[in-house]
Design a protein around this motif. Structure first.
Motif, PDB file in Angstrom:
ATOM      1  N   ARG A 486       0.837  -1.200   0.000  1.00  0.00           N
ATOM      2  CA  ARG A 486       0.000   0.000   0.000  1.00  0.00           C
ATOM      3  C   ARG A 486       0.876   1.256   0.000  1.00  0.00           C
ATOM      4  O   ARG A 486       2.058   1.206   0.323  1.00  0.00           O
ATOM      5  N   VAL A 487       0.247   2.398  -0.324  1.00  0.00           N
ATOM      6  CA  VAL A 487       0.975   3.675  -0.325  1.00  0.00           C
ATOM      7  C   VAL A 487       1.617   3.917   1.031  1.00  0.00           C
ATOM      8  O   VAL A 487       2.785   4.313   1.126  1.00  0.00           O
ATOM      9  N   SER A 488       0.878   3.662   2.098  1.00  0.00           N
ATOM     10  CA  SER A 488       1.404   3.932   3.447  1.00  0.00           C
ATOM     11  C   SER A 488       2.613   3.055   3.754  1.00  0.00           C
ATOM     12  O   SER A 488       3.571   3.507   4.402  1.00  0.00           O
ATOM     13  N   GLU A 489       2.584   1.792   3.297  1.00  0.00           N
ATOM     14  CA  GLU A 489       3.712   0.880   3.534  1.00  0.00           C
ATOM     15  C   GLU A 489       4.940   1.330   2.755  1.00  0.00           C
ATOM     16  O   GLU A 489       6.065   1.313   3.273  1.00  0.00           O
ATOM     17  N   GLN A 490       4.724   1.731   1.507  1.00  0.00           N
ATOM     18  CA  GLN A 490       5.854   2.231   0.716  1.00  0.00           C
ATOM     19  C   GLN A 490       6.421   3.504   1.332  1.00  0.00           C
ATOM     20  O   GLN A 490       7.641   3.662   1.469  1.00  0.00           O
ATOM     21  N   GLU A 491       5.534   4.400   1.719  1.00  0.00           N
ATOM     22  CA  GLU A 491       5.976   5.670   2.302  1.00  0.00           C
ATOM     23  C   GLU A 491       6.822   5.442   3.549  1.00  0.00           C
ATOM     24  O   GLU A 491       7.879   6.082   3.726  1.00  0.00           O
ATOM     25  N   GLU A 492       6.394   4.523   4.401  1.00  0.00           N
ATOM     26  CA  GLU A 492       7.133   4.249   5.632  1.00  0.00           C
ATOM     27  C   GLU A 492       8.529   3.712   5.324  1.00  0.00           C
ATOM     28  O   GLU A 492       9.517   4.115   5.949  1.00  0.00           O
ATOM     29  N   LEU A 493       8.629   2.777   4.357  1.00  0.00           N
ATOM     30  CA  LEU A 493       9.938   2.227   4.006  1.00  0.00           C
ATOM     31  C   LEU A 493      10.844   3.327   3.456  1.00  0.00           C
ATOM     32  O   LEU A 493      11.999   3.472   3.878  1.00  0.00           O
ATOM     33  N   TYR A 494      10.334   4.132   2.510  1.00  0.00           N
ATOM     34  CA  TYR A 494      11.170   5.178   1.906  1.00  0.00           C
ATOM     35  C   TYR A 494      11.609   6.201   2.953  1.00  0.00           C
ATOM     36  O   TYR A 494      12.739   6.701   2.910  1.00  0.00           O
ATOM     37  N   ARG A 495      10.726   6.494   3.908  1.00  0.00           N
ATOM     38  CA  ARG A 495      11.086   7.446   4.969  1.00  0.00           C
ATOM     39  C   ARG A 495      12.223   6.882   5.823  1.00  0.00           C
ATOM     40  O   ARG A 495      13.187   7.601   6.147  1.00  0.00           O
ATOM     41  N   GLN A 496      12.127   5.599   6.177  1.00  0.00           N
ATOM     42  CA  GLN A 496      13.189   4.980   6.971  1.00  0.00           C
ATOM     43  C   GLN A 496      14.508   4.950   6.204  1.00  0.00           C
ATOM     44  O   GLN A 496      15.574   5.161   6.790  1.00  0.00           O
ATOM     45  N   VAL A 497      14.434   4.709   4.901  1.00  0.00           N
ATOM     46  CA  VAL A 497      15.650   4.698   4.076  1.00  0.00           C
ATOM     47  C   VAL A 497      16.272   6.090   4.049  1.00  0.00           C
ATOM     48  O   VAL A 497      17.494   6.250   4.221  1.00  0.00           O
ATOM     49  N   LEU A 498      15.456   7.112   3.857  1.00  0.00           N
ATOM     50  CA  LEU A 498      15.972   8.484   3.804  1.00  0.00           C
ATOM     51  C   LEU A 498      16.588   8.887   5.137  1.00  0.00           C
ATOM     52  O   LEU A 498      17.626   9.564   5.182  1.00  0.00           O
ATOM     53  N   GLU A 499      15.960   8.464   6.234  1.00  0.00           N
ATOM     54  CA  GLU A 499      16.523   8.774   7.557  1.00  0.00           C
ATOM     55  C   GLU A 499      17.863   8.077   7.748  1.00  0.00           C
ATOM     56  O   GLU A 499      18.805   8.648   8.321  1.00  0.00           O
ATOM     57  N   ALA A 500      17.969   6.842   7.257  1.00  0.00           N
ATOM     58  CA  ALA A 500      19.223   6.093   7.395  1.00  0.00           C
ATOM     59  C   ALA A 500      20.336   6.707   6.557  1.00  0.00           C
ATOM     60  O   ALA A 500      21.507   6.693   6.949  1.00  0.00           O
ATOM     61  N   VAL A 501      19.987   7.261   5.410  1.00  0.00           N
ATOM     62  CA  VAL A 501      20.983   7.865   4.517  1.00  0.00           C
ATOM     63  C   VAL A 501      21.503   9.176   5.091  1.00  0.00           C
ATOM     64  O   VAL A 501      22.668   9.545   4.902  1.00  0.00           O
TER      65      VAL A 501
END
Length: 754
Positions: A486-501
């Motif tokens: 879902r959009v919310s699941e994708q958004e959460e993953l991308y947010r975590q990736v951006l925070e890690a970067v």
């Protein structure tokens, strides 16, 4: 009058008694052939077992000349015995000597026997040998006699495989199923792993072969079949598979197989002939697998994995292990499987996995991509490894050469242990370079980025010292999911990736699915050339809802910061414009509804299709950056399917035509001040990375494990001197030698570690 099944049952009981006797292996086997001959009213019974050198050696006989034992041999395909081994089919002849395949072996004294019945000795579909009975009279053996001999051969196969018959052939013929084995396959993911076998779908070991009560065993079989069918029906009712799609077609095919009366009848017949329910299931599946492996029908061979899975499920139902979870892994687990999905690999504890060996698999399969991302060595296309390996066997996986050593002898194990320790020391050296600048000896800075695709990749940014993420493969999230995220699941993953970067740059590639990257929950189309078909940006533009959902998630996840988004497999500039129009539409939608989105947006394109080279000027006027996908660009430029082992190594990317194309891209990008990078296998190997830097690439992206070796090369390189030696060789008519050989020699002369 004796019922047809009474004979086999009586024979099996007597075989069990012989197996319990404290006698030598050869004496035990000799007693077995005497029992079979008496039960079958045959004048001859012989056992031929397949040696490691492909010869079927006569191991025991009743009726033929005993002096021929361990001296007579037939190659697979030679004579009637060899024909049975080659076809995995029984052979029933009233006049054996008139058959065109008959091979006369005078030392056996078999010329006086006319009728012949032979059946393969199989285990898990693997050929172990041939069991034969013969008579002087011209006669055709009945179906009941064939079934009885097949049942007996299955018991012999299990006895041999379990070590209950420890056969020691003369002259070191090497039949021992537990011997060290050197297997070869296709190297799919780099690295070396030492450990112990964990079977991804562990075979249920059948310990009770011979039935006491056929009626009880039939009842057990019917109950297990009913439970199996119900479990498949439950699976079809689950919400995540209720919709139509390829995944549902597969499950419905499973359900159909589970209700196949022919399959059930074969198992019922084996039980009536004296086997337990689980032994009957294994016998029928072993016979079926051996026949299907020899089929040239691609549909039948594709169904083999389905039938194997179904048989395994039934066996687990029979022994009360249905639905069991993975046992605790050993600390040095090497997974062995026919094939497996990307999500299944993630079910295992990563820190305990040392390697993966597959009977199938190719460089672009989902499992290979995920294993590479996790840093797991992989060797694929290792024929029959699942049948050859047993849980707990010592094993070595060489993801560099494609070699697999099963039950290795101590000297091989010690040699590889030294190699692993050497690699570990080198990795420790690379870690010491982690915080040192990636700058050539003459002062040119080179940005080394890593390729990623999962959240588990992010810690490797710090560990490797990478300057950023040059390629984030967003499709991996979709490939390991059981349904469309879902959009919310994708958004959460991308947010975590951006925070890690953090403050490092990261390039998100929009969905590169289709072709050979099929998602189980999306209906696919049959394509003769999937690499050239409906995939990547083509699929995204034709299914705009899929692409817009991903774009919306990325824009929201990057709220307040920069988002770098690039599109794969763009063939013409108008495709890029169409994709950008979808982004603009999503930006308007999110702003209209008051959602915070990315503060700045940088648009990029993957240069992977040769046609784009002829629109470079127009493209570079419109994009913010470009990234060369060297794997696909090379594949398309040389018309080389990189999943085809016959041609994948035929052409070298370190060749004048391909390097000229790369140089053209760099020169055009520099002229228009557009940042250009390269991601692909070329970037991850020190020698080819050295070439890319000489061509003008100042940013390259690679697997995490490659950062250290490439940085070591960069810090040893005098770039100006290399360019002076290499670039003139790319001019028309200047040089026609072997560029790779030249570069290797240059690196050696100048002390550059490649």
């Amino acid at each position: 009058m004796r019922s047809p099944s009474a004979g086999p049952r009586l024979l099996l009981r007597r075989l069990r008694e012989v197996m319990a006797e404290p006698i030598a292996a050869q004496e035990r086997l000799d007693k077995i052939v005497v029992l079979i001959a008496a039960n079958m009213v045959a004048e001859v019974c012989s056992v031929y077992l397949l040696r490691a050198d492909g010869v079927l050696e006569l191991f025991s006989t009743e009726g033929l000349n005993r002096a021929a034992v361990h001296h007579t041999g037939l190659k697979v395909g030679e004579g009637l015995v060899g024909l049975i081994a080659a076809s995995a089919q029984p052979l029933n002849l009233a006049d054996a000597q008139s058959h065109p395949a008959f091979a006369y072996k005078p030392e056996t004294g078999e010329e006086i026997y006319n009728s012949f019945l032979g059946v393969p000795i199989l285990r898990a579909g693997r050929m172990l040998g041939v069991l034969v009975v013969q008579n002087q009279a011209h006669r055709t053996y009945s179906d009941e006699e064939i079934e009885a001999l097949q049942t007996t051969s299955m018991v012999i196969a299990e006895m041999v495989a379990a070590g209950e018959i420890e056969l020691a052939p003369k002259q070191g013929s090497g039949l021992d199923l537990r011997r060290p084995m050197h297997l070869t396959g296709l190297a799919l993911a780099d690295g070396v792993g030492l450990g112990h076998v964990v079977l991804h779908e562990p075979r249920v070991v059948v310990t009770n072969l011979i039935a006491e009560d056929a009626g009880h065993e039939l009842a057990r079989l019917h109950l297990a079949l009913e439970r199996l069918r119900l479990s498949l029906d439950d699976m079809l009712e689950r919400r995540e598979v209720a919709r139509d799609g390829e995944h549902r077609d597969v499950l419905e095919a499973y359900a159909m197989f589970a209700r196949d009366r022919g399959w059930a009848r074969k198992m019922e017949e084996a039980i009536r002939n004296g086997l337990t329910a689980e032994a009957a299931a294994e016998k029928v599946q072993s016979d079926t697998r051996a026949q299907m492996l020899r089929s040239t029908d691609p549909y039948l061979r594709e169904r083999l994995h389905d039938l194997d899975d179904l048989a395994n499920r039934l066996m687990r139902e029979l022994v009360g292990r249905a639905g069991e979870q993975f046992a605790t892994l050993p600390r040095d687990a090497v997974l062995v499987a026919r094939n497996m999905g990307a999500a299944e690999l993630l079910d295992y504890e990563r820190d305990r996995l040392r390697g993966l060996v597959l009977e199938e698999g190719n460089p672009t399969s989902h499992i290979t991509i995920v294993a590479k991302a996790l840093g797991i060595p992989v060797v694929g296309q290792v024929a029959t490894v699942v049948s050859l390996a047993e849980a707990g066997d010592a094993i070595i996986v060489d993801g560099e050469s494609g070699d697999v050593h099963l039950r290795p002898p101590p000297d091989i194990e010690n040699a590889f242990a030294d190699r692993v320790r050497f690699r570990a020391r080198r990795q420790a050296g690379y870690r010491r370079l982690r915080n040192k600048p990636s700058v050539t000896k003459d002062g040119t800075a080179i940005a080394l980025h890593l390729n990623a695709g999962l959240l588990v990749d992010m810690p490797q940014l710090e560990e490797s010292g990478a300057a950023g993420v040059g390629l984030f493969r967003t499709e991996l999230l979709f490939m390991v999911a059981a349904r469309l995220p879902r959009v919310s699941e994708q958004e959460e993953l991308y947010r975590q990736v951006l925070e890690a970067v953090g403050d490092r740059p990261i390039n998100f590639r929009s969905l590169d699915i289709g072709g050979d990257k099929l998602l189980p929950y999306l209906r696919s189309v049959e394509e003769e050339n999937p690499a050239l078909g409906w995939r990547a940006i083509r699929l995204g533009l034709d299914r705009p809802a899929l692409l817009r959902t991903q774009i919306r998630a990325l824009l929201k996840a990057a709220a307040g910061r920069e988002l770098r988004l690039m599109f794969p497999m763009v063939t013409m500039v108008k495709e890029y414009r169409a994709a950008r129009a979808l982004v603009d539409r999503e930006i308007r939608h999110l702003r209209r509804h008051g959602h915070p989105i990315a503060e700045t947006l940088r648009y990029g394109v993957m240069i992977e299709v040769p046609s784009l080279l002829f629109e470079l000027d127009e493209l570079l006027e419109e994009v913010d950056f470009v990234s060369v996908g060297s794997n696909d660009l090379f594949q398309f430029m040389t018309a080389t399917d990189r999943g085809n082992t016959r041609v994948s190594s035929r052409y070298d990317p370190v060749s004048v035509p391909f390097l000229r194309a790369l140089r053209l891209i760099v020169e055009k990008a520099e002229a228009l001040h557009v940042p250009v990078s390269l991601c692909g296998e070329m970037a991850g190997q020190p020698l080819t990375a050295m070439v890319l830097i000489a061509l003008g690439f100042r940013t390259i992206s690679m697997p995490p494990a490659s950062i250290g070796p490439v940085k070591e090369m960069v810090r040893s390189l005098d770039l100006g001197r290399l360019r002076a030696r290499l670039l003139p060789r790319l001019e028309p008519g200047c040089w026609s030698g072997d560029l790779r050989a030249f570069l290797k020699a240059y690196a050696e002369e100048n002390g550059i570690p490649v």
